[in-house]
Design a protein around this motif. Structure first.
Motif, PDB file in Angstrom:
ATOM      1  N   LEU A  81      31.428 -91.435  15.115  1.00 41.54           N
ATOM      2  CA  LEU A  81      32.728 -91.188  15.772  1.00 41.54           C
ATOM      3  C   LEU A  81      32.777 -89.774  16.174  1.00 41.54           C
ATOM      4  CD1 LEU A  81      35.416 -93.106  13.733  1.00 41.54           C
ATOM      5  CD2 LEU A  81      34.300 -93.791  15.662  1.00 41.54           C
ATOM      6  N   THR A 120      35.361 -86.892  17.729  1.00 41.05           N
ATOM      7  CA  THR A 120      36.810 -86.626  17.800  1.00 41.05           C
ATOM      8  C   THR A 120      36.818 -85.320  18.675  1.00 41.05           C
ATOM      9  OG1 THR A 120      36.935 -85.319  15.838  1.00 41.05           O
ATOM     10  CG2 THR A 120      37.554 -87.804  15.785  1.00 41.05           C
ATOM     11  N   ARG A 169      39.410 -82.795  20.063  1.00 42.45           N
ATOM     12  CA  ARG A 169      41.157 -82.314  19.990  1.00 42.45           C
ATOM     13  C   ARG A 169      41.183 -80.839  20.922  1.00 42.45           C
ATOM     14  NH1 ARG A 169      43.918 -82.060  14.090  1.00 42.45           N
ATOM     15  NH2 ARG A 169      46.178 -81.575  15.060  1.00 42.45           N
ATOM     16  N   HIS A 189      35.962 -95.947  23.264  1.00 44.11           N
ATOM     17  CA  HIS A 189      36.687 -94.826  23.518  1.00 44.11           C
ATOM     18  C   HIS A 189      38.287 -94.877  23.491  1.00 44.11           C
ATOM     19  CE1 HIS A 189      37.956 -91.298  26.174  1.00 44.11           C
ATOM     20  NE2 HIS A 189      38.693 -92.311  27.047  1.00 44.11           N
ATOM     21  N   TYR A 193      44.636 -90.330  22.301  1.00 40.33           N
ATOM     22  CA  TYR A 193      45.628 -90.237  21.537  1.00 40.33           C
ATOM     23  C   TYR A 193      46.599 -88.992  21.828  1.00 40.33           C
ATOM     24  CZ  TYR A 193      43.530 -94.203  18.793  1.00 40.33           C
ATOM     25  OH  TYR A 193      42.877 -95.205  18.465  1.00 40.33           O
ATOM     26  N   LEU A 198      44.003 -86.104  21.331  1.00 35.65           N
ATOM     27  CA  LEU A 198      42.856 -86.353  20.714  1.00 35.65           C
ATOM     28  C   LEU A 198      42.023 -87.560  21.403  1.00 35.65           C
ATOM     29  CD1 LEU A 198      41.304 -86.222  18.085  1.00 35.65           C
ATOM     30  CD2 LEU A 198      42.632 -88.010  17.047  1.00 35.65           C
ATOM     31  N   VAL A 243      38.838 -90.110  20.575  1.00 35.23           N
ATOM     32  CA  VAL A 243      38.108 -90.843  19.729  1.00 35.23           C
ATOM     33  C   VAL A 243      37.277 -91.686  20.386  1.00 35.23           C
ATOM     34  CG1 VAL A 243      38.066 -92.022  17.593  1.00 35.23           C
ATOM     35  CG2 VAL A 243      39.976 -90.622  17.908  1.00 35.23           C
ATOM     36  N   ASP A 244      35.975 -91.371  20.090  1.00 34.77           N
ATOM     37  CA  ASP A 244      34.704 -92.167  20.944  1.00 34.77           C
ATOM     38  C   ASP A 244      33.943 -92.672  19.710  1.00 34.77           C
ATOM     39  OD1 ASP A 244      35.815 -91.579  23.119  1.00 34.77           O
ATOM     40  OD2 ASP A 244      34.089 -90.230  23.864  1.00 34.77           O
ATOM     41  N   GLU A 245      33.155 -93.655  19.860  1.00 30.94           N
ATOM     42  CA  GLU A 245      32.061 -93.957  18.919  1.00 30.94           C
ATOM     43  C   GLU A 245      30.741 -94.073  19.983  1.00 30.94           C
ATOM     44  OE1 GLU A 245      30.195 -97.458  16.066  1.00 30.94           O
ATOM     45  OE2 GLU A 245      32.364 -97.914  17.392  1.00 30.94           O
ATOM     46  N   GLU A 302      34.051 -82.602  16.616  1.00 29.57           N
ATOM     47  CA  GLU A 302      33.431 -82.997  15.684  1.00 29.57           C
ATOM     48  C   GLU A 302      32.980 -84.508  15.357  1.00 29.57           C
ATOM     49  OE1 GLU A 302      36.198 -80.690  12.281  1.00 29.57           O
ATOM     50  OE2 GLU A 302      37.323 -82.388  13.253  1.00 29.57           O
ATOM     51  N   TYR A 303      31.936 -84.688  14.505  1.00 24.02           N
ATOM     52  CA  TYR A 303      31.228 -85.919  14.444  1.00 24.02           C
ATOM     53  C   TYR A 303      31.564 -86.317  13.076  1.00 24.02           C
ATOM     54  CZ  TYR A 303      29.089 -84.302  18.733  1.00 24.02           C
ATOM     55  OH  TYR A 303      28.873 -84.095  19.895  1.00 24.02           O
ATOM     56  N   TRP A 304      31.510 -87.667  12.881  1.00 23.38           N
ATOM     57  CA  TRP A 304      32.121 -88.542  11.743  1.00 23.38           C
ATOM     58  C   TRP A 304      31.046 -89.586  11.741  1.00 23.38           C
ATOM     59  CZ3 TRP A 304      36.090 -86.348   9.143  1.00 23.38           C
ATOM     60  CH2 TRP A 304      37.133 -85.294   9.685  1.00 23.38           C
TER      61      TRP A 304
END
Length: 102
Positions: free
Chosen positions: A4, A6, A8, A42, A45, A52, A54-56, A90-92
């Protein structure tokens, strides 16, 4: 394993919604380009003062290549949204803890 991403930024969520309503073709072009580079999902928010994304993606490198080589559309979207800060990216990674839902 996918990640993921993110992103921001400070900005106006209402302004980005209005811009998307007026310039929907631009958003579709950006998503089509990202999809061709590996985008899996994708979402935008917002709260009262921040956006924000949020992508994968398959991996960090796929997003970085897309973002580095994206056309002027992303800059136009950020300008229309009144973005006032540099993006924080950031990557998660998914953690296997046995409590996933959905």
């Amino acid at each position: 394993m996918s990640v993921l991403m993110t992103m921001r930024v400070s900005g106006d969520p209402t302004a980005v919604e209005k811009f998307a309503a007026d310039e929907g073709a631009m958003f579709r072009e950006v998503v089509a380009d990202a999809t061709s580079r590996g985008l899996i999902s994708h979402h935008f928010y917002g709260n009262e003062r921040e956006l924000l994304v949020v992508d994968e993606w398959p991996d960090e490198a796929s997003f970085e290549a897309f973002f580095k080589h994206s056309g002027p559309q992303i800059e136009q979207i950020m300008t229309a949204a009144g973005v006032t800060t540099e993006p924080t990216v950031e990557y998660w990674r998914h953690l296997e803890v046995g409590d996933d839902v959905g």
